[in-house]
Enzyme design. Structure first.
Site, PDB file in Angstrom:
ATOM      1  N   HIS A  89     -32.967  23.268   8.591  1.00  0.00           N
ATOM      2  CA  HIS A  89     -32.183  22.044   8.679  1.00  0.00           C
ATOM      3  C   HIS A  89     -33.079  20.950   9.244  1.00  0.00           C
ATOM      4  CE1 HIS A  89     -28.457  23.976   7.588  1.00  0.00           C
ATOM      5  NE2 HIS A  89     -28.584  24.872   8.558  1.00  0.00           N
ATOM      6  N   CYS A 132     -33.129  18.685   4.889  1.00  0.00           N
ATOM      7  CA  CYS A 132     -32.489  17.384   4.807  1.00  0.00           C
ATOM      8  C   CYS A 132     -33.331  16.357   5.556  1.00  0.00           C
ATOM      9  CB  CYS A 132     -31.088  17.427   5.404  1.00  0.00           C
ATOM     10  SG  CYS A 132     -29.903  18.415   4.459  1.00  0.00           S
TER      11      CYS A 132
END
Length: 244
Positions: A89, A132
């Site tokens: 992430h 991301c």
């Protein structure tokens, strides 16, 4: 008529060892094992010595990369290039470790630069980042285009600190990256397919990856989304990965 020596100088020498390190957070990232399997197949086909570390903390991202750099510099054989795959992430410029803490991508990138890794000086260093870079979602536009940045040839006897590096992000700045809980991330799966089945230089391969991703339409929460990778290159020569 082109000088053969000039043409040879414009292509990276890939006759030596090819090294790869994959650091992947699998916690709360369904589908990441599919990406790891795909990358393992790709590195095997392309002749890389590949190491995988699962679920690193933020600090371990840096520590494992530093161990990788030290092992490279300690080798006595010729090293051609290094690939580093970073998956987790993230937000713009940062990756989240298994411990939920953040590490700066720039701190990871500088470990292998021309100043800090002698064995990779003037050799290609490729970073692939599946994470991301923000929360924005791209619904797409009716008309699009792409740019290709040309890298000028360096003719001086010294070399800049940050050349011969390729950063490939799964999405553009500020946007989320998509990952299927069973099939893996669209970026990694597309990249592996292209790298394993085509023989052009790496920038041409990445152009094909971008084309395929741009043409595809992903659906999230019932809404169509578009996504494309972002490529940042300071390569001085053409880089070919397929073995003869």
């Amino acid at each position: 008529m082109s000088n053969p020596q000039t043409l040879e100088e414009e292509v990276y020498d890939m006759s030596g060892a090819r090294l790869a390190l994959t650091l992947c957070v699998t916690k709360a990232r369904e589908g990441s094992e599919a990406d790891l399997d795909a990358l393992e197949s790709m590195f095997q086909q392309l002749g890389f010595e590949s190491t995988v570390k699962r679920d690193p903390t933020a600090q371990q991202f840096l520590e494992e990369l530093e161990k990788f750099q030290q092992a490279i510099d300690a080798r006595e054989d010729f090293v051609s290039c290094a690939f580093v795959v970073l998956m987790g992430h993230g937000l713009e410029g940062r990756l989240k470790g298994e411990d939920e803490k953040m590490v700066k991508l720039e701190d990871l990138f500088q470990v292998l630069n021309n100043k800090n890794c002698w064995a990779l000086r003037a050799k290609p260093k490729v970073y692939i980042v599946q994470a991301c870079r923000g929360e924005q979602r791209d619904p797409g536009e009716p008309v699009g285009g792409d740019n290709l940045v040309m890298i000028s040839k360096i003719t001086t006897e010294t070399i800049p600190t940050y050349t011969d590096t390729l950063h490939v992000y799964s999405t553009v700045e500020g946007h989320i990256a998509y990952r299927h809980k069973e099939e893996g991330s669209y970026f990694i799966q597309t990249l592996v397919d292209v790298f394993m089945n085509r023989r052009e230089s790496i920038l041409e391969l990445l152009t094909e990856v971008t084309r395929r991703m741009a043409e595809a339409e992903l659906v999230q929460e019932g809404k169509p989304r578009k996504v494309n990778p972002e490529i940042q290159s300071t390569l001085r020569k053409r880089l070919y990965l397929q073995q003869n």
